[in-house]
Design an enzyme around this catalytic site. Structure first.
Site, PDB file in Angstrom:
ATOM      1  N   GLU A 141       0.966  -1.350  -0.123  1.00 30.38           N
ATOM      2  CA  GLU A 141      -0.174  -0.124   0.001  1.00 30.38           C
ATOM      3  C   GLU A 141       0.809   1.153  -0.119  1.00 30.38           C
ATOM      4  OE1 GLU A 141      -0.915  -2.711   1.756  1.00 30.38           O
ATOM      5  OE2 GLU A 141      -2.968  -3.195   0.971  1.00 30.38           O
ATOM      6  N   HIS A 149     -11.070  -4.685   9.631  1.00 26.58           N
ATOM      7  CA  HIS A 149     -11.625  -4.336   8.393  1.00 26.58           C
ATOM      8  C   HIS A 149     -12.888  -3.517   8.500  1.00 26.58           C
ATOM      9  CE1 HIS A 149      -9.241  -7.986   6.828  1.00 26.58           C
ATOM     10  NE2 HIS A 149      -9.788  -7.201   5.619  1.00 26.58           N
TER      11      HIS A 149
END
Ligand code: TPP
Ligand code: MG
Lengths: 328, 348
Positions: free
Chosen positions: A60, A129
């Site tokens: 990322e 999440h």
């Protein structure tokens, strides 16, 4: 006017911008051959090829930095981060480079990147999440933050974000990709600053953004029907900068405020809107402003605990009634 | 560990010196000496409190930036580095007066006084910046290479960073992406054996940095960073490789910094003997001796070159920085966001 799903509106904006400018590219994990976790780039790999629709490794910070570096040379990357929880890994490049490079270069370089990512609690995805990051990014000078609540906004804000010369973080929501709404057929661009009145009202202002705008609208319907309270709903689609003038304008009319956010309260959208209210329209207030926010916990896996952690329409209604000294 | 033929340490002492013309050899001597005097003058200005913040000097490492960029196209190729950035900017073509003015925090500085020593920028000369986060420039450099490839132009991206930066995740992420997408980027590792006060073997499992490129199947070479001929020869190979579309290349230059890591560093962690050994291999001395042996310069002409440099730094560079105005406080909020961007208001 076509009815599109939120993901279809995002996909359409990608497609149009990539057709318009050969230096617009999209990158992220599984966005190419796989078509994107939420289908935001479905079919575009076939259309634009692997040089412009880029399946990235799971790096990322690396690929976000790559997009930022490419943007120095005029490329306009739309970077998808699969879940905003993973964007923490990219905060170095987003905050230390994209947001600061124009300033520290004395205006010579700019980073016109778009970073899109869904945050928020879906269904039992667990603590890693289910979190949100908009409150982190909205406090960063040099970084714009917008958060669409409808397919129309998802399309129009992404279109403007791609063409704007500032870095823009677009906060989406896991649960909203299948939301349907009307999107005009002709091309259009929405402003990256400001707010919209999602419902006119006279008695109290409910401030929402992204998913919480919908909670506010449902609560407003119920408040009108059950309690004769006409709530105004302001959709804060831009979080950095926040629309201080729009906030004040509504409060001068309603004199009451409730901020509704899915995130936990500390150092968030609610606290910032409250500060703006205090600084700009304290003497307009007929009651102390309130917030409806998530419990200050990592989001639990257990369904009942998860539900208890996240605000809902009932919480909004109760908080409004409390503002009027009523209870339901 | 097995090392592919491309991964080799270059300890060959017989480098072909004919690649550089006499004129260029003399210019490089002048440039490296200028760099040394510039940095040493910065040291003084820091002690005089004309320069604030952090200041990282390049003294001892001059042959690295000069050898590599001489083999590339400074001003055209896109160059990026960390905070030890003054000399890279100047070699790319940035006016030394604008560099000094930046260190003096003036409006005429190459970042308009907003950046400082660690954040020099010169977009016109494709010097894409000095960055303070160790390892931060790696992905940016790969991104510039991606942009070059998309635009189908023939520049390359060059990323100069230190040895310790290779322990950041960005190093590995960037090497991997550069290779997967076969991008035109040259990674230059200036291995000065230290990350601030930590010597390389105390922080780094594999101390030969060029070997780490093997993990990404990127061709790499290690060479003596104090010998300009060797740096230049190795960089020619590296630059040709990258510019010909063969993808990334990793060049490790063994070097040493004379000063502390930054001005707040006493260097106490270093062995005096080690410092002496390296100072015996000073890149400017080595080059000067070589040019004297080749009859290109005498000890006297070198001396007068030195005097001229010192004088011009004083009369030209320092005077400019001193006399320049500071940024106006009324412009504090300029450069945060784009000015009058039509898309902020929805394309109107
Ligand atoms: C992300 C980050 N961590 C730590 C630091 C503090 N720091 C600045 S320079 C440095 C050492 C870097 O050494 P190296 O990469 O070898 O470069 P050199 O200074 O030797 O040229 C450290 C730890 C920083 N600036 N950024
Ligand atoms: Mg080092």
């Amino acid at each position: 006017m076509a009815e599109l799903m939120y993901w279809e509106a995002i996909r359409r904006a990608h497609d149009e911008e990539m057709a318009h400018d050969p230096l617009v590219i999209a990158m992220g994990e599984d966005i190419g051959i796989a078509g994107g976790t939420y289908k935001a780039t479905q079919g575009l790999f076939e259309k634009y090829g692997s040089e412009r629709i880029i399946d990235t490794p799971i790096s990322e910070n690396g690929y976000t930095g790559l997009g930022i570096g490419a943007s120095f040379l005029g490329v306009r990357p739309i970077i998808e981060i699969m879940s905003v929880n993973f964007a923490w890994l990219a905060t170095d490049q987003i905050v230390n480079t994209a947001a600061k490079v124009r300033y520290m270069s004395g205006g010579q370089l700019e980073a016109p990147v778009v970073i899109r990512s869904p945050g928020g609690t879906a269904h039992q995805l667990g603590a890693q999440h289910s979190a949100r990051m908009e409150k982190v990014f909205m406090g960063i000078a040099g970084l714009r933050v917008v958060t669409p609540s409808s397919p129309k906004q998802a399309y129009g804000l992404l279109k403007s974000a791609v063409r704007c010369n500032d870095p823009v973080f677009i906060n989406e929501h896991e649960l909203m990709y299948n939301l349907k709404g009307d999107v005009p057929d002709e091309e259009f661009f929405l402003p990256l600053e400001g707010s919209t009145v999602a419902r006119e009202g006279t008695d109290i202002t409910l401030f929402g953004y992204n998913i919480s705008t919908h909670w506010c609208l449902q609560a407003a319907t119920e408040l009108s029907r059950e309690h004769g309270i006409e709530a105004e709903v302001i959709d804060l689609y831009a979080l950095n900068p926040l629309d201080a003038e729009g906030i004040a304008r509504s409060l001068r009319k309603t004199h009451r405020a409730l901020i509704v956010e899915e995130a936990e309260a500390p150092v968030g959208v609610g606290s910032e809107v409250m500060a703006i209210i205090n600084e700009n329209c304290f003497f307009e207030l007929d009651a102390a402003p309130r917030r409806v926010s998530a419990a200050n916990v990592p989001i639990p896996y257990n369904h009942s605990l998860e539900k208890a952690a996240i605000p809902n329409v009932k919480d909004v209604v109760s908080a409004v009634l409390a503002t009027f000294g009523l209870s339901n | 560990m097995t090392v592919t033929p491309n991964h080799r340490a270059n300890n060959d002492d017989t480098v072909d010196q004919s690649q550089l013309s006499d004129e260029v050899k003399l210019r490089l001597l002048q440039e490296m000496l200028y760099a040394r005097r510039f940095e040493e003058r910065c040291y003084e200005a820091y002690v005089e409190r004309k320069i604030g913040g952090f200041l990282h000097l390049y003294s001892g490492e001059e042959a690295c930036a000069h050898g590599v960029l001489e083999a590339a196209r400074p001003g055209e190729d896109y160059v990026i580095t960390g905070y030890r950035d003054h000399i890279h900017a100047i070699k790319c073509g940035t006016d030394p007066r604008a560099v000094m003015a930046e260190l003096f925090a003036k409006e005429t500085g190459c970042s308009k006084g907003r950046g400082g020593s660690m954040h020099l920028f010169d977009a016109e000369h494709h010097f894409m910046g000095g960055y303070a986060l160790v390892g931060g420039p790696f992905p940016l450099a790969v991104g510039m290479a991606k942009a070059i490839k998309l635009r189908r132009s023939d520049e390359i991206a060059i990323c100069f960073l230190g040895d310790a930066a290779n322990n950041q995740g960005t190093f590995h992420e960037s090497m991997n992406m550069a290779k997967v997408w076969n991008l035109p980027i040259l990674f230059v590792c200036e291995n000065n054996l230290y990350g601030i006060g930590t010597r390389i073997e105390r922080s780094t499992a594999v101390t030969d940095q060029y070997k780490r490129a093997a993990a990404y199947d990127i061709p790499a070479q290690q060479t003596d960073g104090q010998d300009l001929d060797k740096v230049y020869a190795a960089a020619r190979v590296a630059v040709d490789h990258v510019r010909s579309g063969n993808g990334p290349y990793f060049l490790e230059l063994m070097t040493y910094r004379y000063r502390g890591h930054s001005m707040s560093d006493s260097n106490a962690y270093r062995d005096a003997e080690e410092e002496k050994v390296w100072q015996g291999r000073d890149p400017i001395d080595l080059w000067k001796e070589r040019l004297i042996n080749q009859g290109l310069i005498t000890a006297e002409t070198f001396k007068s070159m030195d005097h001229e440099i010192i004088e011009s730094i004083e009369d030209d560079v320092i005077a400019f920085a001193e006399s320049s105005p500071e940024p106006a406080v009324s412009e504090l909020e300029k450069y945060v966001l784009a000015e009058n961007d039509p898309y902020v208001t929805g394309g109107k």
